[in-house]
Scaffold this motif. Sequence first.
Motif, mmCIF file in Angstrom:
data_model
loop_
_atom_site.group_PDB
_atom_site.id
_atom_site.type_symbol
_atom_site.label_atom_id
_atom_site.label_comp_id
_atom_site.label_asym_id
_atom_site.label_seq_id
_atom_site.Cartn_x
_atom_site.Cartn_y
_atom_site.Cartn_z
ATOM 1 N N GLU A 58 20.867 48.480 46.154
ATOM 2 C CA GLU A 58 21.168 49.683 45.363
ATOM 3 C C GLU A 58 20.362 50.888 45.824
ATOM 4 O O GLU A 58 20.765 52.026 45.573
ATOM 5 N N ALA A 59 19.227 50.668 46.450
ATOM 6 C CA ALA A 59 18.385 51.788 46.874
ATOM 7 C C ALA A 59 17.529 51.346 48.043
ATOM 8 O O ALA A 59 17.410 50.154 48.345
ATOM 9 N N GLU A 60 16.955 52.336 48.677
ATOM 10 C CA GLU A 60 16.074 52.080 49.812
ATOM 11 C C GLU A 60 15.034 53.179 49.865
ATOM 12 O O GLU A 60 15.349 54.357 49.641
ATOM 13 N N GLU A 61 13.818 52.803 50.091
ATOM 14 C CA GLU A 61 12.754 53.792 50.160
ATOM 15 C C GLU A 61 12.985 54.702 51.360
ATOM 16 O O GLU A 61 13.111 54.245 52.488
ATOM 17 N N ALA A 62 13.089 55.996 51.076
ATOM 18 C CA ALA A 62 13.293 56.975 52.148
ATOM 19 C C ALA A 62 12.605 58.260 51.725
ATOM 20 O O ALA A 62 12.731 58.697 50.571
ATOM 21 N N PRO A 63 11.891 58.889 52.617
ATOM 22 C CA PRO A 63 11.219 60.147 52.264
ATOM 23 C C PRO A 63 12.241 61.267 52.066
ATOM 24 O O PRO A 63 13.302 61.279 52.689
ATOM 25 N N GLU A 64 11.889 62.218 51.201
ATOM 26 C CA GLU A 64 12.766 63.370 50.942
ATOM 27 C C GLU A 64 11.894 64.582 50.648
ATOM 28 O O GLU A 64 10.997 64.531 49.808
ATOM 29 N N ARG A 69 25.191 46.097 55.933
ATOM 30 C CA ARG A 69 24.684 47.044 56.918
ATOM 31 C C ARG A 69 25.615 48.249 57.093
ATOM 32 O O ARG A 69 25.173 49.296 57.568
ATOM 33 N N LYS A 70 26.851 48.102 56.735
ATOM 34 C CA LYS A 70 27.805 49.202 56.873
ATOM 35 C C LYS A 70 27.787 50.018 55.576
ATOM 36 O O LYS A 70 28.494 49.708 54.610
ATOM 37 N N ARG A 71 27.029 51.067 55.595
ATOM 38 C CA ARG A 71 26.843 51.862 54.389
ATOM 39 C C ARG A 71 26.487 53.301 54.752
ATOM 40 O O ARG A 71 26.059 53.602 55.863
ATOM 41 N N LEU A 72 26.648 54.152 53.783
ATOM 42 C CA LEU A 72 26.292 55.575 53.865
ATOM 43 C C LEU A 72 25.590 55.962 52.563
ATOM 44 O O LEU A 72 25.758 55.299 51.533
ATOM 45 N N ALA A 73 24.858 57.055 52.617
ATOM 46 C CA ALA A 73 24.239 57.605 51.400
ATOM 47 C C ALA A 73 24.412 59.125 51.420
ATOM 48 O O ALA A 73 23.470 59.871 51.707
ATOM 49 N N PRO A 74 25.635 59.621 51.130
ATOM 50 C CA PRO A 74 25.852 61.073 51.155
ATOM 51 C C PRO A 74 24.973 61.789 50.139
ATOM 52 O O PRO A 74 24.631 61.242 49.086
ATOM 53 N N ASN A 90 23.246 60.579 46.783
ATOM 54 C CA ASN A 90 22.208 59.751 47.409
ATOM 55 C C ASN A 90 22.316 58.271 47.021
ATOM 56 O O ASN A 90 21.327 57.542 47.072
ATOM 57 N N GLN A 91 23.505 57.836 46.606
ATOM 58 C CA GLN A 91 23.739 56.416 46.335
ATOM 59 C C GLN A 91 24.493 55.793 47.512
ATOM 60 O O GLN A 91 25.251 56.479 48.204
#
Length: 359
Positions: free
Chosen positions: A34-40, A79-84, A68-69
Amino acid sequence: MSAIEPTARPPAAPRERTRAHVYCRPPEPVVFPEAEEAPETNLHLELRTALYLSLKRELAQVATLGSNQFVYWDPTTSRKRLAPDAFVRLGVPHRTFRTWKTWLHGAPDLGVEIVSESDEGEPDWDEKLARYRASGIREVVRFDPDDRARPIRIWDALDGDLVERSADDPDLRACEALGLWWTVVEDPSIGPMLRLSRDREGRDLLPTPDEAEAQARKAEARTREAEVKAREAEAQAREAEAQAREAEAQAREANKTLEAEVAALRAQLAEAKGKRRTRATLPGLTGGGELRPCSARRSAGGGEPRPRDAARRAAGGRPPAPAPSGSPSSPSTPKSARTTSPPERRAHGELARAARLGP
């Protein structure tokens, strides 16, 4: 002897397992994070949130929106995903969700990517664009606030491919998915912002939450001001009505007073005319100023007619010719015979005035 063709049979329904088999390994279920740690960066957060909230405010009744989901398009792998940074799926009112799976909800109609410094650890743009192509999203917008020449670039899904619009396209910034127009607005605090407008020129912007709140406060202030003006106008109307009633009452009172004065004047005039007619019809007055008969006036000098009156009657009403002065045949008239009393003179004066005034 001809061969007999086999009859086609429907596939048999799967049977329940009656035996416990021995397997080499346990099954591995596909897990979709559902989420992944990513800096913003803070700037990216501001731009993304402002766009998402303005879209939600405008489209929540007719579309589901995300920001951002993860969007998954292959049920066999995570592995096939996007987070617009923002995406929109039309036709379904907005609801909350953890992840978006295209095989369950359909591919989004619009996806937006905002370029920021935090993108350094992500795939390059060509690889990300290939993922958008595989996901089935039909309109992709890329906004780069640092690119002053071409801050907005747009790709459309055509025949299974994503094709970028030309820079000289007159409708380059048209948002075909939403029927709106993309524009860039310079914000005094954060710089260039990606916005949507209802018109091509960018004058009718979809408001951000702060702008919507400010507009609501202004509308509320205008409403209160209109209510105050309405109450003032109502009070002025009541005051004017009261003044009109007071003026009407004063006018009625003045009319009554005027009618009474006119009636009194008419009565006085009628009384004066009656007195004048009475004086004009009576031949004489008494010694005390009252009217009296002519015979009484003749006897006032001693009971006998005056010689002048006797001579006038003898001459047929014409006065006799005056005798020469000093003539023995014309005895002088005594002074007492020619003199009238003061009351008699006053009566004659009043009769003369009445005759001049008329009836």
